[in-house]
Design an enzyme around this catalytic site. Structure first.
Site, PDB file in Angstrom:
ATOM      1  NE  ARG A  45       0.211   1.563   3.596  1.00  0.00           N
ATOM      2  CZ  ARG A  45       0.962   2.398   3.672  1.00  0.00           C
ATOM      3  NH1 ARG A  45       2.418   1.891   3.723  1.00  0.00           N
ATOM      4  NH2 ARG A  45       0.622   3.707   3.610  1.00  0.00           N
ATOM      5  N   GLY A  46       0.243   2.307  -0.087  1.00  0.00           N
ATOM      6  CA  GLY A  46       0.809   3.564  -0.158  1.00  0.00           C
ATOM      7  C   GLY A  46       1.078   3.855  -1.765  1.00  0.00           C
ATOM      8  CB  ALA A  47       0.213   6.893  -3.660  1.00  0.00           C
ATOM      9  NE  ARG A  86      -6.143   0.976  -1.699  1.00  0.00           N
ATOM     10  CZ  ARG A  86      -5.609   1.487  -0.784  1.00  0.00           C
ATOM     11  NH1 ARG A  86      -4.323   1.266  -0.571  1.00  0.00           N
ATOM     12  NH2 ARG A  86      -6.185   2.129   0.005  1.00  0.00           N
ATOM     13  CD  GLN A 195      -3.130   2.334   6.953  1.00  0.00           C
ATOM     14  OE1 GLN A 195      -3.740   2.914   7.835  1.00  0.00           O
ATOM     15  NE2 GLN A 195      -3.656   2.426   5.830  1.00  0.00           N
ATOM     16  CG  ASP A 236      -3.051   8.107  -1.483  1.00  0.00           C
ATOM     17  OD1 ASP A 236      -2.942   8.389  -0.545  1.00  0.00           O
ATOM     18  OD2 ASP A 236      -2.968   6.754  -1.899  1.00  0.00           O
ATOM     19  CG  ASN A 246      -2.407  11.514   2.623  1.00  0.00           C
ATOM     20  OD1 ASN A 246      -2.017  10.582   1.975  1.00  0.00           O
ATOM     21  ND2 ASN A 246      -1.965  11.724   3.816  1.00  0.00           N
ATOM     22  CE  LYS A 247      -5.084   5.518   4.528  1.00  0.00           C
ATOM     23  NZ  LYS A 247      -6.102   4.838   3.831  1.00  0.00           N
TER      24      LYS A 247
HETATM   25  O1  MRU Z   1      -4.597   3.056   2.200  1.00  0.00           O
HETATM   26  P1  MRU Z   1      -3.259   3.267   2.331  1.00  0.00           P
HETATM   27  O2  MRU Z   1      -2.399   2.839   3.362  1.00  0.00           O
HETATM   28  O3  MRU Z   1      -2.405   3.056   0.771  1.00  0.00           O
HETATM   29  O4  MRU Z   1      -2.898   5.117   2.240  1.00  0.00           O
HETATM   30  C1  MRU Z   1      -1.922   5.456   2.012  1.00  0.00           C
HETATM   31  C2  MRU Z   1      -1.495   6.887   2.302  1.00  0.00           C
HETATM   32  O5  MRU Z   1      -2.543   7.777   2.206  1.00  0.00           O
HETATM   33  C3  MRU Z   1      -0.509   7.678   2.044  1.00  0.00           C
HETATM   34  O6  MRU Z   1      -0.202   8.792   2.689  1.00  0.00           O
HETATM   35  C4  MRU Z   1      -0.026   7.877   0.349  1.00  0.00           C
HETATM   36  O7  MRU Z   1      -0.342   6.951  -0.236  1.00  0.00           O
HETATM   37  C5  MRU Z   1       1.226   8.610   0.324  1.00  0.00           C
HETATM   38  S1  MRU Z   1       2.768   7.526   0.393  1.00  0.00           S
HETATM   39  C6  MRU Z   1       4.030   8.224  -0.189  1.00  0.00           C
END
Ligand code: MRU
Length: 339
Positions: A45-47, A86, A195, A236, A246-247
């Site tokens: 996970r994470g963009a 996603r 996270q 994201d 973002n999250k």
């Molecule tokens: O649902 P996730 O854990 O994939 O969400 C991740 C985030 O929101 C991060 O802050 C974002 O992807 C930036 S990662 C460098």
């Protein structure tokens, strides 16, 4: 620094992030369907990390598609299937489309599929390596705008685990630590999947970077009581006017930062910008199943009959953002021109 993924003998090896911090276990993906499942389940996970995983997923997809009568048509369907895993993080689509465009162009030139697959593999490896280099550059620009004796609050995980290495927001924090200007990181735990507590605290502890975990509802009070002098988070998807997804919870953090007069920075590479949309209202927001809110792993925390609302992301309007840290420098308002 923890290793998020590696490409080994034509297979994608992923660190299973759902099991951290208790268990460090790797998953072997031998086909694109397994990569898609890993993205969907948040094992990766994470963009930027899901972008790189999707790039390798496209290589695996091409290997399968090469055995079908319509190579490019089949690969296009697999690409769309990967992208649908996603919807919010634009890096996933960005990477999958880049790999597909290469395959399509070379196929038009009548290059044999096995050669196309080799070229796709090189492109995926380049995306992986470039991400680490980009994060390091971003880290330098970001550390320069952090105050001395930085007390930074961050949300979710925008670290090595969310990228191919080093991290975006945590890359800035890592660089500030290296330069001796970091006093403390406050990490929001980040409900519902934690996270911040499980991943951000884990990777900062591994690297001996001082971190204090707080629950999400402590952020405003922590800003007031603990001298937080900067917020840095990841992204994201960033619209052309700077509105940033973002999250979930990031928007609230930005409002609290504004109320306390604390600079609020986004750290994100160019691959996270969506130049096709004018503002944040056009960003698709992923909604995940209610069980994530009503239980943690197998532990039930709310009555089964209760309704839930589980948006995975929110959008912070550009006027709450002090600057967007990229690999090309720090963008400031007016964002439409700066971007
Ligand atoms: O649902 P996730 O854990 O994939 O969400 C991740 C985030 O929101 C991060 O802050 C974002 O992807 C930036 S990662 C460098």
């Amino acid at each position: 620094m923890v290793e998020t993924m590696r490409w080994e003998a034509g297979k994608l090896i992923l660190l299973d992030q759902t099991k951290l911090p208790q268990v460090k276990e790797f998953i072997t993906c031998e086909n694109y369907i397994r990569v898609r499942a890993a993205i969907k389940k948040l094992e990766v996970r994470g963009a930027p990390a899901i972008g790189a995983a999707a790039a390798f997923g496209m290589v695996l997809a091409a290997k399968e598609a090469a055995n079908r009568p319509d190579f490019i048509g089949t690969l296009a369907r697999m690409r769309d299937d990967l992208i649908s895993a996603r919807p919010t993080a634009v890096n996933l689509e960005w990477a999958a489309r880049r790999l597909f465009a290469l395959a399509e162009a070379r196929n038009k030139e009548e290059v044999a599929p096995y050669k196309i697959i080799d070229e796709m593999e090189l492109m995926a490896q380049h995306i992986y390596e470039d991400d680490i280099a980009v994060n390091k550059r971003m880290g330098m620009y970001g550390a320069a705008v952090l105050p001395d004796e930085a007390i930074v609050l961050t949300h979710c995980n925008a670290g090595a685990l969310a990228t191919c290495g080093w991290g975006t927001a945590l890359g800035v924090i890592r660089q500030a630590h290296k330069q001796g200007k970091l006093k403390m990181v406050y990490s929001d735990e980040t409900r519902p999947l934690l996270q911040g507590a499980r991943l951000t605290a884990f990777e900062l502890c591994e690297d001996n970077i001082p971190v204090t975990v707080i629950t999400d509802n402590m952020a405003a009070w922590t800003m007031k009581m603990k001298g937080v002098n900067c917020v840095v988070v990841g992204a994201d998807r960033i619209a052309s006017n700077g509105d940033t997804a973002n999250k979930i919870g990031t928007y609230g953090v930005a409002l609290a930062a504004k109320a306390h007069n604390i600079p609020f920075y986004i750290a994100a590479p160019v691959s996270t910008f969506d130049f096709n949309i004018t503002d944040g209202s056009q960003i698709p927001i992923e909604e995940r199943k209610g069980e994530e809110v009503k239980q943690f792993r197998s532990e039930v925390t709310a009555p089964a009959k209760a309704l839930t609302f589980n948006p995975s992301f929110d959008v912070t309007p550009n006027e709450l953002i002090t600057g967007i840290i990229t690999e090309y420098g720090v963008l400031k308002a007016p964002y439409t021109e700066a971007i």
